[in-house]
Design an enzyme around this catalytic site. Structure first.
Site, PDB file in Angstrom:
ATOM      1  CD  GLU A  53      46.121  25.577  47.289  1.00 17.69           C
ATOM      2  OE1 GLU A  53      47.289  25.411  46.896  1.00 17.69           O
ATOM      3  OE2 GLU A  53      45.156  25.562  46.512  1.00 17.69           O
ATOM      4  CG  ASP A  70      51.273  28.601  43.879  1.00 22.33           C
ATOM      5  OD1 ASP A  70      51.268  29.682  43.259  1.00 22.33           O
ATOM      6  OD2 ASP A  70      50.656  27.603  43.493  1.00 22.33           O
TER       7      ASP A  70
END
Length: 124
Positions: A53, A70
């Site tokens: 991520e 995000d």
């Protein structure tokens, strides 16, 4: 001359608030915070997810097509878990998304634990 110097200091301060962890350093911290086995996920699962991520970078941000974003080392979504100034949010972790961008990842871990308690687990 004082104004540009102050701006430079402010930028350097902002940069130093973020951190890129080494794999071992992050593993040790996640272990200390009780993530090994939490929600059925091993320490290896947590490390793999954080690397995929954010490459262990607490300042990582990515903007999605729908306008949400995000944030942080776990790339926690503003759509459901935190609030920012750009998109509506359920804010289930009751926090500002910008708090996920600092070198202190305690709030990231608390929110991640909240996320994996959902039926979708890490997929949430």
């Amino acid at each position: 001359m004082g104004c540009p110097l102050l701006l430079l200091l402010a930028l350097l301060t902002a940069v130093t608030k973020a951190k890129v962890f080494s794999r071992c350093e992050l593993a040790r911290l996640l272990q200390e915070e009780g993530l090994n086995g939490y929600g059925g996920y091993s320490l290896a699962n947590w490390l793999c997810m954080a690397f995929y991520e954010s490459t262990f970078n607490t300042a990582a941000q990515s903007i999605k097509v729908d306008g949400s974003a995000d944030y942080g080392i776990f790339q926690i979504s503003s759509q459901q878990w935190c609030t920012d100034d750009h998109s509506p949010s359920d804010n289930r972790c009751r926090m500002a998304c910008r708090d996920l961008l600092s070198s202190n990842i305690t709030d990231d871990i608390i929110c991640a634990k909240r996320i994996v308690r959902n039926p979708q687990g890490m997929d949430a």
